[in-house]
Motif scaffolding. Structure first.
Motif, PDB file in Angstrom:
ATOM      1  N   LEU A 144      -4.894  15.791   1.946  1.00 56.69           N
ATOM      2  CA  LEU A 144      -4.509  14.385   1.835  1.00 56.69           C
ATOM      3  C   LEU A 144      -4.134  13.989   0.412  1.00 56.69           C
ATOM      4  CD1 LEU A 144      -7.075  12.652   4.203  1.00 56.69           C
ATOM      5  CD2 LEU A 144      -4.657  13.090   4.595  1.00 56.69           C
ATOM      6  N   GLY A 145      -4.599  14.734  -0.607  1.00 57.20           N
ATOM      7  CA  GLY A 145      -4.202  14.452  -1.973  1.00 57.20           C
ATOM      8  C   GLY A 145      -4.481  13.016  -2.372  1.00 57.20           C
ATOM      9  N   GLU A 146      -3.454  12.363  -2.954  1.00 59.03           N
ATOM     10  CA  GLU A 146      -3.637  10.996  -3.442  1.00 59.03           C
ATOM     11  C   GLU A 146      -3.747   9.976  -2.319  1.00 59.03           C
ATOM     12  OE1 GLU A 146      -0.379   9.140  -5.514  1.00 59.03           O
ATOM     13  OE2 GLU A 146       1.069  10.534  -4.630  1.00 59.03           O
ATOM     14  N   ALA A 147      -3.581  10.400  -1.081  1.00 59.94           N
ATOM     15  CA  ALA A 147      -3.799   9.476   0.034  1.00 59.94           C
ATOM     16  C   ALA A 147      -5.239   8.981   0.049  1.00 59.94           C
ATOM     17  CB  ALA A 147      -3.467  10.157   1.363  1.00 59.94           C
ATOM     18  N   ARG A 148      -6.166   9.783  -0.447  1.00 61.71           N
ATOM     19  CA  ARG A 148      -7.571   9.353  -0.480  1.00 61.71           C
ATOM     20  C   ARG A 148      -7.743   8.119  -1.362  1.00 61.71           C
ATOM     21  NH1 ARG A 148      -8.069  15.062  -0.834  1.00 61.71           N
ATOM     22  NH2 ARG A 148      -8.368  14.933  -3.082  1.00 61.71           N
ATOM     23  N   ALA A 149      -7.034   8.094  -2.491  1.00 59.73           N
ATOM     24  CA  ALA A 149      -7.113   6.927  -3.378  1.00 59.73           C
ATOM     25  C   ALA A 149      -6.513   5.700  -2.711  1.00 59.73           C
ATOM     26  CB  ALA A 149      -6.398   7.219  -4.691  1.00 59.73           C
ATOM     27  N   HIS A 177      -8.368   2.104  -2.149  1.00 59.86           N
ATOM     28  CA  HIS A 177      -7.957   0.961  -2.988  1.00 59.86           C
ATOM     29  C   HIS A 177      -6.865   0.098  -2.369  1.00 59.86           C
ATOM     30  CE1 HIS A 177     -10.397   2.360  -6.297  1.00 59.86           C
ATOM     31  NE2 HIS A 177      -9.810   3.549  -6.270  1.00 59.86           N
ATOM     32  N   HIS A 178      -6.553   0.255  -1.070  1.00 60.24           N
ATOM     33  CA  HIS A 178      -5.397  -0.480  -0.536  1.00 60.24           C
ATOM     34  C   HIS A 178      -5.659  -1.977  -0.388  1.00 60.24           C
ATOM     35  CE1 HIS A 178      -7.630   0.220   3.245  1.00 60.24           C
ATOM     36  NE2 HIS A 178      -6.963  -0.817   3.755  1.00 60.24           N
ATOM     37  N   PRO A 202      -4.024   2.665  -8.114  1.00 56.04           N
ATOM     38  CA  PRO A 202      -3.108   3.799  -7.902  1.00 56.04           C
ATOM     39  C   PRO A 202      -1.831   3.363  -7.192  1.00 56.04           C
ATOM     40  CG  PRO A 202      -5.360   4.396  -7.299  1.00 56.04           C
ATOM     41  CD  PRO A 202      -5.365   2.917  -7.554  1.00 56.04           C
ATOM     42  N   GLU A 203      -0.723   3.994  -7.557  1.00 54.39           N
ATOM     43  CA  GLU A 203       0.558   3.606  -6.967  1.00 54.39           C
ATOM     44  C   GLU A 203       0.544   3.753  -5.452  1.00 54.39           C
ATOM     45  OE1 GLU A 203       5.278   4.382  -7.854  1.00 54.39           O
ATOM     46  OE2 GLU A 203       3.922   6.095  -7.911  1.00 54.39           O
ATOM     47  N   SER A 204      -0.104   4.812  -4.946  1.00 50.44           N
ATOM     48  CA  SER A 204      -0.143   4.995  -3.499  1.00 50.44           C
ATOM     49  C   SER A 204      -0.838   3.825  -2.814  1.00 50.44           C
ATOM     50  CB  SER A 204      -0.873   6.304  -3.162  1.00 50.44           C
ATOM     51  OG  SER A 204      -2.199   6.296  -3.688  1.00 50.44           O
TER      52      SER A 204
END
Length: 442
Positions: free
Chosen positions: A320-325, A329-330, A349-351
């Motif tokens: 999942l990489g940066e998907a976790r962030a 934080h969404h 985070p940008e994501s």
């Protein structure tokens, strides 16, 4: 067979008759039959290993036959392997016949083009780079025949419009079949060289290894998709009012990521992030997720824990990489008024900033138990109004441009509606979840 429409059986019969017509010159043909038998047996073995064990289709042996043999003889190479292969669905006999007939016609067409351009002489004489020209033309003919036949069966069996049935088939097949064509050319050249057939067969070893690696990648990718699908289905079952929301947020996140010029790997990660952003709701009591009307402060605090629950659930999933962030934080806001940590501006985070905009957009354009769906234009206007406070202005602009270019055609729509018509929309910021309601209008 009785379940197959007559038009489909007629189409397959016509293709099979075309194969028989192509084989008519065989009695008068002086062909090296031991080569035909060896290649046919080799293809049958490859068909068994590649299709049943690895998945996919393996064309180098067929194209080597088109480069080495007269077209009618080359058309015999795929027949034993295709007719004896295992068909996953019924009617098996008809499916085997169709598979054998379309491959035989494709090989015959490739062989005709190759021989018409003098390819046989270039293979025998190892005339490079001229040998690449008839080889490339033969690969193009092979792909074209498969495209015409596959598009035709799709149009006949599924009643798909002809133009749509053929759309993209040729372009998608050219690159992989082109690689197989080069391997087939190497086989043909080595076969006609002093090294002989044994050296030609060695070409298949690196091809099989690379195909195995490729198949393993796709199996791993399928496992990833299955993991994500299971998590999303669990959330959808628990929170029926937002069914399909996760997939739509993933779709909007992809639109934004592409508009921002992200590479394909990051686009895929953003898709995962959008799909899984609400997975933490599995840790929230169902009665709160399905409650009609505004939430109490205590209930909001409970629901606002879902980003942390979600992060804990997916923390060990490495792909999942940066998907976790983004999952964690969404719900942060640019002005620092979000949760769970009150991050502001570039700290987010940008994501997460991408998913936040996608989440809010789908929330406003979908009917919920506590609000009616807004038109896309109204949702975009609200996002612009909140840009700089709740949302990243650059990401809002990216979504706006993507919607202007492509429109909004969600692949998944809400399929569960509240039993009673929803009441007036409750005041609150354009967030993507119930916990936003009652925080006060921005």
């Amino acid at each position: 067979m009785e379940a197959v429409p007559v038009r489909v059986r007629a189409y397959v019969t016509c293709v099979a008759l075309a194969v028989l017509f192509c084989l008519l010159p065989l009695p008068d043909l002086r062909a090296p039959w031991w080569v035909v038998a060896l290649l046919a047996g080799l293809y049958a073995a490859c068909e068994h290993v590649v299709r049943r064990r690895l998945g996919g289709t393996f064309y180098p042996v067929l194209l080597a036959g088109a480069f080495l043999l007269p077209p009618p003889a080359a058309a015999l190479v795929p027949l034993p392997g295709a007719l004896l292969s295992r068909a996953e669905q019924r009617p098996q006999a008809l499916r085997r016949t169709w598979r054998a007939a379309e491959l035989a016609l494709a090989v015959w067409g490739a062989g005709r083009v190759h021989w018409a351009l003098g390819g046989r002489d270039s293979v025998v004489g190892c005339d490079f780079p001229y040998a690449l020209l008839p080889c490339g033309a033969a690969v193009l003919a092979f792909c074209a025949v498969l495209t015409v036949l596959d598009g035709g069966i799709l149009a006949v069996a599924e009643r798909v419009p002809v133009r749509r049935a053929w759309r993209g088939l040729l372009s998608r097949s050219l690159a992989p079949v082109g690689v197989h064509g080069l391997a087939g050319l190497m086989m043909a050249v080595l076969w006609r060289s002093p090294y002989g057939p044994v050296a030609a067969l060695l070409v298949l070893l690196p091809m099989c290894v690379s195909w195995w690696v490729f198949a393993q990648y796709h199996r791993e990718r399928a496992a990833h998709q299955a993991t994500i699908r299971a998590l999303v289905q669990a959330v959808d079952i628990k929170d029926g009012y937002t069914r399909g929301h996760s997939e739509r947020v993933g779709q909007a996140s992809v639109m934004i990521a592409r508009e921002l010029g992200m590479d394909d790997d990051r686009v895929e990660v953003l898709r995962f992030a959008g799909i899984l952003h609400d997975v933490g709701k599995l840790g929230v009591p169902t009665r709160l997720l399905r409650k009609d009307g505004p939430l109490t402060p205590e209930e909001r605090r409970i629901i606002e824990l879902h980003p942390e629950y979600g992060h804990e659930m997916v923390r060990g999933i490495s792909f999942l990489g940066e998907a976790r962030a983004a999952i964690l934080h969404h719900h942060e806001r640019i002005d620092g008024s979000g949760y769970p940590y009150g991050l502001a501006g570039g700290q987010i985070p940008e994501s997460a900033r991408v998913v936040a905009v996608a989440d809010a957009f789908d929330a406003m354009t979908s009917t919920r138990s506590y609000s009616r769906a807004r038109p896309v234009a109204a949702a975009v206007a609200e996002l612009r109004r909140c840009a700089g406070r709740h949302f990243d202005p650059g990401i809002v602009d990216a979504l706006t441009r993507a919607l202007a270019r492509h429109g909004w055609h969600p692949a998944v729509t809400a399929d569960v509606q509240p039993a009673d018509p929803p009441g007036p929309a409750l005041p609150g910021p354009p967030g993507g979840d119930r916990e936003s309601v009652g925080r006060g209008a921005p």
